[in-house]
Structures are given as C-alpha cells and as structure tokens.
Design a protein around this motif. Structure first.
Motif, mmCIF file in Angstrom:
data_model
loop_
_atom_site.group_PDB
_atom_site.id
_atom_site.type_symbol
_atom_site.label_atom_id
_atom_site.label_comp_id
_atom_site.label_asym_id
_atom_site.label_seq_id
_atom_site.Cartn_x
_atom_site.Cartn_y
_atom_site.Cartn_z
ATOM 1 N N ARG A 180 0.857 -1.196 0.000
ATOM 2 C CA ARG A 180 0.000 0.000 0.000
ATOM 3 C C ARG A 180 0.890 1.242 0.000
ATOM 4 O O ARG A 180 1.071 1.911 1.010
ATOM 5 N N ILE A 181 1.434 1.549 -1.148
ATOM 6 C CA ILE A 181 2.379 2.648 -1.315
ATOM 7 C C ILE A 181 1.643 3.879 -1.841
ATOM 8 O O ILE A 181 0.770 3.776 -2.695
ATOM 9 N N THR A 182 2.020 5.039 -1.325
ATOM 10 C CA THR A 182 1.477 6.292 -1.843
ATOM 11 C C THR A 182 2.266 6.698 -3.083
ATOM 12 O O THR A 182 3.430 7.087 -2.990
ATOM 13 N N HIS A 183 1.606 6.605 -4.250
ATOM 14 C CA HIS A 183 2.247 6.945 -5.513
ATOM 15 C C HIS A 183 1.826 8.321 -6.022
ATOM 16 O O HIS A 183 2.510 8.914 -6.846
ATOM 17 N N GLU A 184 0.685 8.805 -5.536
ATOM 18 C CA GLU A 184 0.071 9.975 -6.161
ATOM 19 C C GLU A 184 0.778 11.282 -5.824
ATOM 20 O O GLU A 184 0.830 12.204 -6.645
ATOM 21 N N THR A 185 1.296 11.391 -4.633
ATOM 22 C CA THR A 185 1.836 12.656 -4.159
ATOM 23 C C THR A 185 3.278 12.853 -4.614
ATOM 24 O O THR A 185 4.139 12.003 -4.385
ATOM 25 N N ALA A 186 3.542 13.981 -5.222
ATOM 26 C CA ALA A 186 4.912 14.301 -5.634
ATOM 27 C C ALA A 186 5.722 14.738 -4.417
ATOM 28 O O ALA A 186 5.195 15.387 -3.511
ATOM 29 N N PRO A 187 6.992 14.383 -4.348
ATOM 30 C CA PRO A 187 7.819 14.824 -3.224
ATOM 31 C C PRO A 187 7.981 16.335 -3.224
ATOM 32 O O PRO A 187 8.006 16.969 -4.288
ATOM 33 N N ARG A 188 8.089 16.896 -2.046
ATOM 34 C CA ARG A 188 8.224 18.351 -1.923
ATOM 35 C C ARG A 188 9.530 18.704 -1.202
ATOM 36 O O ARG A 188 9.546 19.474 -0.251
ATOM 37 N N PHE A 189 10.599 18.104 -1.667
ATOM 38 C CA PHE A 189 11.903 18.379 -1.075
ATOM 39 C C PHE A 189 12.216 19.869 -1.158
ATOM 40 O O PHE A 189 12.123 20.484 -2.213
ATOM 41 N N GLY A 190 12.595 20.443 -0.033
ATOM 42 C CA GLY A 190 12.955 21.849 -0.003
ATOM 43 C C GLY A 190 11.791 22.792 0.190
ATOM 44 O O GLY A 190 12.005 23.975 0.483
ATOM 45 N N ASP A 191 10.567 22.309 0.031
ATOM 46 C CA ASP A 191 9.381 23.132 0.292
ATOM 47 C C ASP A 191 8.783 22.806 1.652
ATOM 48 O O ASP A 191 8.377 23.690 2.405
ATOM 49 N N GLU A 192 8.709 21.524 1.952
ATOM 50 C CA GLU A 192 8.302 21.070 3.274
ATOM 51 C C GLU A 192 9.487 20.345 3.906
ATOM 52 O O GLU A 192 10.108 19.496 3.255
#
Length: 447
Positions: free
Chosen positions: A238-250
């Motif tokens: 059950r992996i979350t694939h939909e959300t793009a990573p927000r490195f440097g923003d969060e």
C-alpha cells in the motif's frame, strides 16, 4: 510520485548549509551531539569489539573515536554499531537516524568537511529517509523489517553523496545502489545483531556513494518502480504513488524532529516508564504488588518481544522489565541494564505478574504507537494505583527536555572517556558545529 529517485537525487546533490531553513541545523546538532555521546559510551561493548576486530588496514578515516585508522566504510560500520550498541540513540521516522547518518558522514567527511558541510549532509539524509518512510501506509516492524536498516542505507547514501559533491545523476545512482543494500530484521532485536544492522546501513551508504562516484550505474527509478525499493519492502504493497515529493518546500526535520532517549531501552517502552515512575505512594509497598497491567499498542507490544528476558540485551525489548525496573529502582538507566539486575528475584517476580493489555488503536501522529500508554498496579489488599496516560514520552520532539537534560545525558555517557574540561569543550563544539572549520577537530577534544 513520478521521478522520486531523480527528485531525491537532485535534492541531495544540491542542498547546502545556506539552504537550510531556520531550526534545521539546531535539530541536526542535537542529534549529532547525542550520537557522539552514545558512540563514546559504546566503545567497550562486546559487539563493537567484534566488529572492530575485522577492520581492514587503511588511513581514510578514524573509528573508535580516533583510536583506529581504517577505510571509510569500515569506520562508518564500527562507529554506527557503537552508537546503537546500548539502544540509547535518538529516534525519528520510526527509525534511528543519527546513529546511521552521523557515522557515515563522519567517515566520509573527516578529511575535508566543515561543520556546515556536515549539517547540510545530515539534513539531506534525514529528509530523504523520512520521505521514503512516509510513502508506506503500513508499518515495517509488523512485517519483520527493521526500518533503520532498510531506510538507513539510502539516507546514509544521500548524506555521503552530498558531502562528496556528486552531481544529481550520480547521487540518484547512489540512492539506487543503496536500495539494493538495505537489510534488517526485527527477529534480531535483543541481540548484538540489532546494532550491527545500523552499522551495515551506515557502511552501505558510504559504499553506495563511493561506487556512484566511480561511475557505477543503477536504476534511475529504483525507489518508485513496481519492482523497486518501496514496493519490494512494503509490508502490504500500500504505497502512496500519487503525491509528488516536496523536497525543499516542506521540511520533515522541522515537522517531525528528533526524539531524544532518556532510557537505554527500546523507545516503544519509554511511555510505560514515564507512567510507572509517576505513580505515587510506592515507598515500602513494592513487595505488596500482586499484579501489574500495562496498556500499550499492539505494534509496540510486538517490538517488545521478550516477556521474561534473560539478559540485559533482551531486557531492552521487554515491557515487563521496563516497568519492573521503573518500580523497583525509580529509573531504567545504565545501572539497571545489567545482567545481574535483570536476573534479580524481585525483578523476575514483577515481570511474571505483569499482564499486557494491547490496543488496536493507532495514534494519528505516531503510527507505531497507541494513543497513550499507562501502567496499573494492583496490591495484595485490592488497592489499585494507576499511572498517568502518556502520549509523548519525555524527550519526544513534542515533549522536549531542557538543555540541562541533554548535557546530563552527554555527561553520563562520556564520563569514563573524557575529563571534565574535554567533555565541556567537545559538547560546546558539537553544539556550534556551524563554526567548525574541519570535522576532524572534534577528535582534538579527547583527554
């Protein structure tokens, strides 16, 4: 999720000290200072000696806090094993980040890195580590994976790639290489192999970055591919694939922080210790305890796998021991984590009269934990005394301790290694790392 491997590689390759948000460096310094204290504490532990005995000759890095010269990967292996040998190191992201990240960073960066370089590398590794943990809806401990070994290799690779100034493609390759080196089992908790799993994670991170620097190729989608890291190590897929990573923003280091351990036992037992030590009216009445009920989460209970531990290593993973020691000694410290104390008749009696009440409920902010843990004591005359429900253990990022407590732990862990002046100087250097010209100067603080 898109190009997670490439996105993580770009972030780790490009992050510098000046990019860190306010507060991130301070949290990293707290973790690094705590890690140094437990490295020094663990130098004489049997598992550290076993690992160090196999060290190859080399002059790239120091192990055993300057007492041994060896290769960078082996220095990381030894120092990370030492850091986790007493299970006294910090936690976050359902893992032990500092005990993996800092030994790897120290080994690679010793010849050239400044304090600011070290802090940026630590945050790079931490962010990628916690991002990967967050992608799975299920808990790796339940499946039998040791998250520190699984995710730690990739976090350490990110940190080392940052230090070595690898470009984005090389850094992505380092992460992908490390993904094939991840390992660790819950079944080895309570044995010497548990700290060795962290040592191997740190070593794997060093090796992965070094291989990538030499041109080794790897899958540029190794983290997110259906046959890649996240899917392969997922307990239920059950992996979350939909959300793009927000490195440097969060910034996860700001949102999640670090949990400093005040007891050298598994973190799953800390809330029970807090509850037990808060119970009033126990003076002279411990012998009259008829039974004990400990309320905790089902996942925690599985991690605390020993109901009647036979030695100090097993006792670190026992709810029964944690509560018995807290009631008898008023503390669960280094003095209590001794084989003779674990085998005492009064400790054994309390462990045997303890019942676990497991909860299926999960805390929304601590997925390994129930909403609260607490302890009930039933005396021979029928009286019941109940400790307070504890949600965030003392030392948790949301229940932090004062600087005096951090110093007290550092002093406790280093008192046999450093004289007073050297101890104070090293602690100061560790808490002002941003001003340190070269990380190897830390070794100058030894007495």
């Amino acid at each position: 999720m898109g190009e997670l491997t490439r996105s993580a590689g770009r972030f780790a390759a490009e992050l510098r000290y000046d990019d860190l948000p306010p507060g991130a460096a301070a949290t990293a310094m707290t973790g690094i200072a705590d890690c140094v204290s437990v490295i020094l504490l663990g130098l004489d532990e049997p598992v550290t000696a076993i690992v160090a005995a196999g060290a190859p000759r080399g002059d790239a890095a120091s192990a055993l806090w300057g007492k041994l010269r060896t290769t960078a990967d082996y220095a990381a292996l030894i120092n990370a094993t030492s850091a986790h040998s007493l299970d006294y190191d910090d936690t976050s992201g359902e893992s032990h980040p500092s005990a993996v990240l800092f030994p790897a960073i120290l080994a690679v960066g010793e010849p050239f890195a400044s304090g600011q370089d070290i802090l940026a590398a630590y945050v790079a590794g931490y962010e990628i580590w916690c991002e990967l943990v967050s992608r799975d809806r299920d808990k790796h401990h339940v499946k039998g994976f040791h998250p520190s070994g699984i995710f730690g290799a990739i976090g350490a690779a990110a940190a080392c790639a940052n230090l070595l100034r690898l470009d984005a493609r090389q850094t992505s390759a380092a992460l992908a290489i490390a993904a094939s080196m991840s390992a660790g089992l819950v079944a080895n908790f309570g044995t010497m192999t548990k700290p060795y799993q962290l040592g191997r994670a740190a070593q794997s991170g060093v090796l992965a970055a070094q291989m990538a620097a030499r041109g080794m190729t790897a899958g540029m989608d190794a983290l997110e591919h259906p046959g890649g890291f996240l899917s392969a190590f997922s307990p239920a897929g059950r992996i979350t694939h939909e959300t793009a990573p927000r490195f440097g923003d969060e910034w996860r280091i700001l949102n999640e922080g670090l949990n400093i351990k005040l007891y050298p036992v598994c973190y799953a037992a800390h809330r029970l210790i807090n509850s037990a030590t808060a119970i009033d009216g126990l003076a002279g009445r411990v012998e009259a305890i008829r039974s004990i009920r400990v309320h905790l989460g089902k996942i925690q209970s599985g991690i605390l796998r020993y109901r009647e531990p036979g030695d100090a290593l097993e006792a670190k993973f026992s709810a029964e021991f944690a509560v018995a020691a807290a009631l008898l000694a008023g503390n669960v410290g280094l003095r209590e984590l001794d084989d003779s104390f674990v085998r005492r008749a009064d400790v054994l009696r309390l462990m045997r009269c303890t019942q676990r009440i497991e909860s299926d409920e999960v805390d929304p902010d601590q997925a390994l934990f129930s909403p609260a843990d607490w302890v009930e004591i039933i005396f021979d005359d029928g009286e019941i005394r109940t400790g307070p429900p504890v949600r965030f253990a003392v030392g948790h990022a949301r229940n932090p301790v004062a600087d005096a407590k951090l110093w007290a732990k550092f002093e406790e862990c280093t008192e046999t290694r450093l004289n007073g002046a050297a101890r104070e100087a090293l602690f100061f250097r560790l808490n002002t790392l941003q001003d340190l010209g070269k990380i190897s100067q830390l070794y100058d603080r030894m007495a």
